[in-house]
Write a protein that holds these residues in place. Sequence first.
Motif, PDB file in Angstrom:
ATOM      1  N   HIS A  16      33.878  31.355  35.742  1.00  0.00           N
ATOM      2  CA  HIS A  16      33.203  32.454  35.045  1.00  0.00           C
ATOM      3  C   HIS A  16      32.545  33.330  36.092  1.00  0.00           C
ATOM      4  N   PHE A  17      32.560  34.636  35.848  1.00  0.00           N
ATOM      5  CA  PHE A  17      31.838  35.564  36.713  1.00  0.00           C
ATOM      6  C   PHE A  17      31.550  36.801  35.883  1.00  0.00           C
ATOM      7  N   TYR A  18      30.303  36.967  35.501  1.00  0.00           N
ATOM      8  CA  TYR A  18      29.927  38.074  34.632  1.00  0.00           C
ATOM      9  C   TYR A  18      28.667  38.750  35.136  1.00  0.00           C
ATOM     10  N   ILE A  19      28.681  40.063  35.057  1.00  0.00           N
ATOM     11  CA  ILE A  19      27.511  40.896  35.298  1.00  0.00           C
ATOM     12  C   ILE A  19      27.269  41.637  33.990  1.00  0.00           C
ATOM     13  N   ALA A  20      26.008  41.812  33.611  1.00  0.00           N
ATOM     14  CA  ALA A  20      25.671  42.506  32.366  1.00  0.00           C
ATOM     15  C   ALA A  20      26.416  43.838  32.288  1.00  0.00           C
ATOM     16  N   ALA A  21      26.998  44.115  31.136  1.00  0.00           N
ATOM     17  CA  ALA A  21      27.825  45.315  30.952  1.00  0.00           C
ATOM     18  C   ALA A  21      27.080  46.594  31.344  1.00  0.00           C
ATOM     19  N   SER A  22      25.799  46.668  31.059  1.00  0.00           N
ATOM     20  CA  SER A  22      25.023  47.868  31.372  1.00  0.00           C
ATOM     21  C   SER A  22      24.867  48.101  32.868  1.00  0.00           C
ATOM     22  N   LEU A  23      25.211  47.098  33.678  1.00  0.00           N
ATOM     23  CA  LEU A  23      25.052  47.206  35.133  1.00  0.00           C
ATOM     24  C   LEU A  23      26.383  47.282  35.875  1.00  0.00           C
ATOM     25  N   HIS A  24      27.495  47.333  35.146  1.00  0.00           N
ATOM     26  CA  HIS A  24      28.806  47.433  35.803  1.00  0.00           C
ATOM     27  C   HIS A  24      28.859  48.695  36.659  1.00  0.00           C
ATOM     28  N   GLY A  25      29.485  48.582  37.820  1.00  0.00           N
ATOM     29  CA  GLY A  25      29.667  49.732  38.695  1.00  0.00           C
ATOM     30  C   GLY A  25      28.486  50.037  39.593  1.00  0.00           C
ATOM     31  N   ARG A  26      27.488  49.172  39.635  1.00  0.00           N
ATOM     32  CA  ARG A  26      26.293  49.430  40.458  1.00  0.00           C
ATOM     33  C   ARG A  26      26.223  48.567  41.716  1.00  0.00           C
ATOM     34  N   GLY A  27      27.276  47.807  41.983  1.00  0.00           N
ATOM     35  CA  GLY A  27      27.317  47.026  43.210  1.00  0.00           C
ATOM     36  C   GLY A  27      26.830  45.598  43.118  1.00  0.00           C
ATOM     37  N   PHE A  28      26.304  45.198  41.971  1.00  0.00           N
ATOM     38  CA  PHE A  28      25.814  43.826  41.837  1.00  0.00           C
ATOM     39  C   PHE A  28      26.953  42.815  41.948  1.00  0.00           C
ATOM     40  N   GLY A  29      28.067  43.118  41.293  1.00  0.00           N
ATOM     41  CA  GLY A  29      29.216  42.213  41.354  1.00  0.00           C
ATOM     42  C   GLY A  29      29.728  42.041  42.772  1.00  0.00           C
ATOM     43  N   SER A  30      29.750  43.124  43.529  1.00  0.00           N
ATOM     44  CA  SER A  30      30.202  43.043  44.922  1.00  0.00           C
ATOM     45  C   SER A  30      29.266  42.175  45.761  1.00  0.00           C
ATOM     46  N   GLN A  31      27.961  42.298  45.524  1.00  0.00           N
ATOM     47  CA  GLN A  31      27.004  41.457  46.245  1.00  0.00           C
ATOM     48  C   GLN A  31      27.252  39.976  45.948  1.00  0.00           C
ATOM     49  N   VAL A  32      27.445  39.658  44.672  1.00  0.00           N
ATOM     50  CA  VAL A  32      27.677  38.269  44.279  1.00  0.00           C
ATOM     51  C   VAL A  32      29.009  37.776  44.843  1.00  0.00           C
ATOM     52  N   MET A  33      30.031  38.625  44.802  1.00  0.00           N
ATOM     53  CA  MET A  33      31.330  38.211  45.321  1.00  0.00           C
ATOM     54  C   MET A  33      31.239  37.873  46.800  1.00  0.00           C
ATOM     55  N   GLU A  34      30.465  38.623  47.564  1.00  0.00           N
ATOM     56  CA  GLU A  34      30.303  38.299  48.991  1.00  0.00           C
ATOM     57  C   GLU A  34      29.625  36.941  49.166  1.00  0.00           C
ATOM     58  N   ILE A  35      28.679  36.619  48.319  1.00  0.00           N
ATOM     59  CA  ILE A  35      28.030  35.298  48.371  1.00  0.00           C
ATOM     60  C   ILE A  35      29.054  34.204  48.092  1.00  0.00           C
ATOM     61  N   ILE A  36      29.866  34.407  47.067  1.00  0.00           N
ATOM     62  CA  ILE A  36      30.894  33.420  46.702  1.00  0.00           C
ATOM     63  C   ILE A  36      31.907  33.271  47.834  1.00  0.00           C
ATOM     64  N   LYS A  37      32.334  34.379  48.425  1.00  0.00           N
ATOM     65  CA  LYS A  37      33.280  34.316  49.542  1.00  0.00           C
ATOM     66  C   LYS A  37      32.675  33.563  50.732  1.00  0.00           C
ATOM     67  N   ASN A  38      31.391  33.781  50.990  1.00  0.00           N
ATOM     68  CA  ASN A  38      30.734  33.066  52.087  1.00  0.00           C
ATOM     69  C   ASN A  38      30.686  31.569  51.834  1.00  0.00           C
ATOM     70  N   ILE A  39      30.505  31.180  50.583  1.00  0.00           N
ATOM     71  CA  ILE A  39      30.551  29.754  50.225  1.00  0.00           C
ATOM     72  C   ILE A  39      31.947  29.210  50.532  1.00  0.00           C
ATOM     73  N   ALA A  40      32.975  29.959  50.127  1.00  0.00           N
ATOM     74  CA  ALA A  40      34.353  29.521  50.373  1.00  0.00           C
ATOM     75  C   ALA A  40      34.631  29.422  51.876  1.00  0.00           C
ATOM     76  N   ARG A  41      34.186  30.407  52.619  1.00  0.00           N
ATOM     77  CA  ARG A  41      34.386  30.367  54.079  1.00  0.00           C
ATOM     78  C   ARG A  41      33.724  29.139  54.688  1.00  0.00           C
ATOM     79  N   SER A  42      32.494  28.857  54.263  1.00  0.00           N
ATOM     80  CA  SER A  42      31.761  27.726  54.841  1.00  0.00           C
ATOM     81  C   SER A  42      32.426  26.390  54.508  1.00  0.00           C
ATOM     82  N   ARG A  43      33.133  26.336  53.396  1.00  0.00           N
ATOM     83  CA  ARG A  43      33.822  25.104  52.990  1.00  0.00           C
ATOM     84  C   ARG A  43      35.300  25.124  53.395  1.00  0.00           C
TER      85      ARG A  43
END
Length: 145
Positions: free
Chosen positions: A78-105
Amino acid sequence: MKIEIQPAKTEDGEELTELRVDAMRESLEAVGRFEPKRARERFLNSFDPKITFRVLSGSRLIGFYALQERESYLWLDHFYIAASLHGRGFGSQVMEIIKNIARSRKKSIRLGALKESRANAFYRRHGFVEKERKEWDIYYDWSAN
């Protein structure tokens, strides 16, 4: 804006369900499958707080993701950002965190997205490669290599 990631708790299920239903509404309506009751039940029946993480901005819940470790990859269930906040960069910030977790593992990330969802363009922008299509979903992989 700065975000914070917190582990979910069992009692977060209802709040996360509401956010998910709101975030998925547009995509599900596009394929004629928006049924709020069904969407709520489906999520609550599989909700696992041990792999779910809340995304906050200030003290406000703005999204969440569920990341399950598998033998050779991470499954982003699951990966959801509140609909009212789509397009504001929050999803990209979270995706970078998730990618960093994957890189570390040293693992890839796999996920599925509803065919008509705008999330597909988001995932492609973030380097995910389409691997398979099924009736309702498109499945993607991402690798740091």
